[in-house]
Design an enzyme around this catalytic site. Structure first.
Site, PDB file in Angstrom:
ATOM      1  CG  LEU A 195      -2.500  -2.059  -3.293  1.00  0.00           C
ATOM      2  CD1 LEU A 195      -2.292  -1.460  -4.661  1.00  0.00           C
ATOM      3  CD2 LEU A 195      -2.899  -0.989  -2.277  1.00  0.00           C
ATOM      4  CG  ASP A 196       1.231  -3.083  -3.359  1.00  0.00           C
ATOM      5  OD1 ASP A 196       1.490  -2.891  -4.557  1.00  0.00           O
ATOM      6  OD2 ASP A 196       1.120  -2.164  -2.541  1.00  0.00           O
ATOM      7  CB  ALA A 197      -1.862  -9.316  -3.098  1.00  0.00           C
ATOM      8  N   GLY A 207       0.808  -1.222   0.000  1.00  0.00           N
ATOM      9  CA  GLY A 207       0.000   0.000   0.000  1.00  0.00           C
ATOM     10  C   GLY A 207       0.836   1.264   0.000  1.00  0.00           C
TER      11      GLY A 207
END
Lengths: 280, 280, 280, 280
Positions: free
Chosen positions: B223-225, B197
């Site tokens: 997100l960012d995964a 994040g």
């Protein structure tokens, strides 16, 4: 569970992967991990194959490979994992020996430590706490040849697969090394080829390097010039005295030797000329 | 010299290596590098094979594999190396774009940069110095959907293989991502999953970590995964302000994204669920 | 040779360096190393000064500082080096304890290990080989409070400066921690804040990270959230199973905890809120 | 905001910190960062002090120090930050120049690039895209002395503080170097002292090392033997060809030179004999 490990080195030619994997398949073995490498300089092919199961006799399998690959091929087949026997040679420094004996005690070294031989006796009590035989062979008042003969007689009792020089600060003669060809592993306290020979930390200090390191390598008659197995460096700065470099370096030496021993114990290292092929 | 590259993903079964290498051999192709991996969790087999020569038509070779491996198998065959087309999305930070454009200029990126799209215009002049088209698409006074539609229309002109988010500070919608499935690569300025994040350096500062890092990953709706391609950390200490972390971190971001792009450009990366298999 | 070590923390103000170094000079002490840091967020000044010689009584020196710096200042003066007393808490894993006991045996830990307490007994024989008392306190059939009370009673006999959680897999209560405020050091097997809590390697495997790591930190009531002393990561890849991550990670855990203990033993670590200041 | 930077080198003696910080305090300057180091081998004291504000004239401050420290002391006082002027010398490789010019373009180099001089012309177009003058000085059909004279005449126009050899593959004469004493910075593509001289990657390949690296150093008449500013290594393995080592090494060279330039630009580097003191 025990698997089967196959190590092959032979001249490179077209179709080796299909030839070799075909032999494996016909023996009803399933490949768990297969790694291969062609050294184009020497035109040699190297492969390491772990197969699940042990339903084929190693000698049968070996013969199948030799029949197809010809007499030039080096082939080794055996159960895996299979502990190597090692003898450790030391002088006064404790840190590499400590790491080896602790791992051995807890059964995670991947090798059987059969004995420790020291040219000083300071590590006697430590070694014996782990119920490992320690032999003190002094170098005083005897020729190098006599010293080495004494060490060899001790080693002969144990028939080790590898000798590990865990900060053993004597240079071994070509005659001694010839008894354990490609089977002596040394940890040198510099990132070779920098600072080969004596007093690497002192010389690193004088040169003002910003990195120090360690190198694990097979020992050959030329000092610190044998095939490198593993290397690592750490950052230092101008505030480090020689003593602080030694202290910081010991952690790296320990880690690098430990890594090299694990690789060798698991048969992940081939020697090709003066280099190693490491299937990590 | 152009080689042939073969990428295969299929359900694992006994004898795949011999089967696949047999097909290669029958096509008179010699294996230069073969890497394989079995993901035991998903029971999938992955292999990447570089062969010397291009004497077989890719479609013929592909059909040979499909015939033997069945319809479930993913097979790709083509000349190698073969530059991918990439479009780069940026906001204001220059460092990742700079590295990409310099490498592109000197022909070592392994990819063709077709255009740069920025939601700010500060990198316009820089990009154009390299004779690459720059498009400024402002996010102001329009919906996210309208913004993304505008970006997609630009991208459509270029038909890129991959989108590279080189410090693009907007979150893309699932609808946008669905247009480039598994083809959007992001650089995140932390060692994920730490500090996913916004404001990772600020949060790293507040947490008092002794390492900062960067992560290149494929973008998925969460997100960012998405699947991680490459990560690296560097040491920091208590003297670092957030600004100094940003500065030090930019070097790592640049290196990690550069590494990830090279791996993707050379088809060394498979995606398996939410992970990558990287044949380095 | 014994030196004098001065540690000071006080509100920052103009001229502190000249004030403090002036006091040192008037006591005829020569500064060997002086490090200072201003935490601008908390407006605190920190300094660590090693002086050669011990010709001034610590209490005299301390009073001189307190007189000038005021009651708010934290001041510690004493001989240096001066071994800290540590107690080690373990569960079943051997590797961190092994490293500590070997270093202790050879007198290079910079700390005196007074005892080892385990909630399992598997490390009993190993510990006793080093002539260190081992206490087995089972958690079975008793409340957490009763367990902790038992541990505290053992620790009370030894009056340790620090407790070292060397892979101690129980969460200590706030009440327990209050007995050793800022004096409990833990090694966590991830690069915090990633994978705080249980099973970090399993979660790292599932997330598909390309780095694993370890974090040494002071323990506070919030799990894995205390001030970080030292961190390190190593590269892994898709071939690592959870078991291989554990094995590779153990080397890092050992190195990081060892590093943190050395820093704490040498009084190189200040705690400032939830962060550390480490004068390396 | 502009601060004041004070650099002092002088013979070590008792009470220098209090003496020097006292002078700073009497000038109503507040110390932001003070770093000091005593080189016990040369008995020299080094300090770097950043003070907030510029309310004292540099010459006044310098005189105050010289009066107290004596004529032997080296003292420099000036505004901070203050961009250094650099000239870059190149041959054919783009990567270090690229990193420098991109950072310069975005104002984060901490130095002003006044010109680029190449003994080949391949980097002309690239350099000019950044609006930096490029001079091609061929080495052909002229003596080394004539070549160097031509380069010096170009440099004289720009009066650079430092020359940066960004993969400049010519050895500069002692006479040339004497014109820029301690002011020529080179990036060497090995972890010195390993592989000093020509073809380090080729020799690294032949030696079979498991690490390659780069070294930024000040240039002295003895080849690759000057004071080291920064070094870094990366892991390689047996699969790397010389070309792959070159490619991987370029990333490290770029990073290391960039780091060294930043340190020099910020006056964080002292030279002491053949070593550097780097206040990071």
């Amino acid at each position: 569970m025990t698997n089967t490990l196959i190590l092959i080195q032979c001249p490179d030619k077209l179709g080796l992967v299909v030839l070799i994997s075909g032999i494996v398949a016909r023996q009803q073995l399933n490949i768990v991990v297969m790694r291969e490498f062609v050294d184009h300089d020497s035109a040699q092919f190297f492969t390491r194959i772990e197969c699940s199961g042990t339903n084929t006799h190693p000698e049968t399998l070996k013969k199948a490979f030799k029949d197809q690959l010809g007499p030039e091929a080096f082939v080794r087949v055996g159960p895996y994992p299979s502990d190597k026997r090692i003898a450790v040679l030391v002088t006064k420094e404790y840190h590499c020996l400590g790491d080896i004996l602790v791992k051995h005690f807890f059964g995670v070294l991947g090798a059987e430590v059969c004995c420790v031989v020291g040219n000083h006796d300071v590590l006697t009590s430590f070694t014996r706490r782990f119920s490992i035989p320690f032999y003190h062979v002094s170098t005083e008042e005897k020729s190098k040849q006599a010293f080495e003969e004494e060490v060899l007689q001790i080693l002969n009792q144990y028939n080790p697969d590898y000798l590990v020089l865990a900060k053993f600060m004597r240079i071994l003669s070509p005659e001694f090394l010839a008894r354990y060809p490609n089977r002596v592993i040394n940890i040198h306290h510099s990132f070779l080829p920098a600072f080969a020979g004596a007093h690497p930390y002192r010389r690193a200090f004088e040169r003002g390097v910003k990195l120090i390191g360690a190198t694990a390598h097979f020992v050959t008659p030329e000092l610190d010039a044998g095939p490198i197995i593993s290397q690592q460096t750490i950052k230092i700065d101008h505030t480090y005295t020689v003593a602080q470099m030694v202290e910081a370096g010991q952690e790296v030496e320990k880690t690098v030797l430990s890594r090299a021993l694990k690789l060798v114990a698991r048969d992940q290292v081939f020697i090709s000329g003066n280099k190693t092929i490491v299937f990590e």
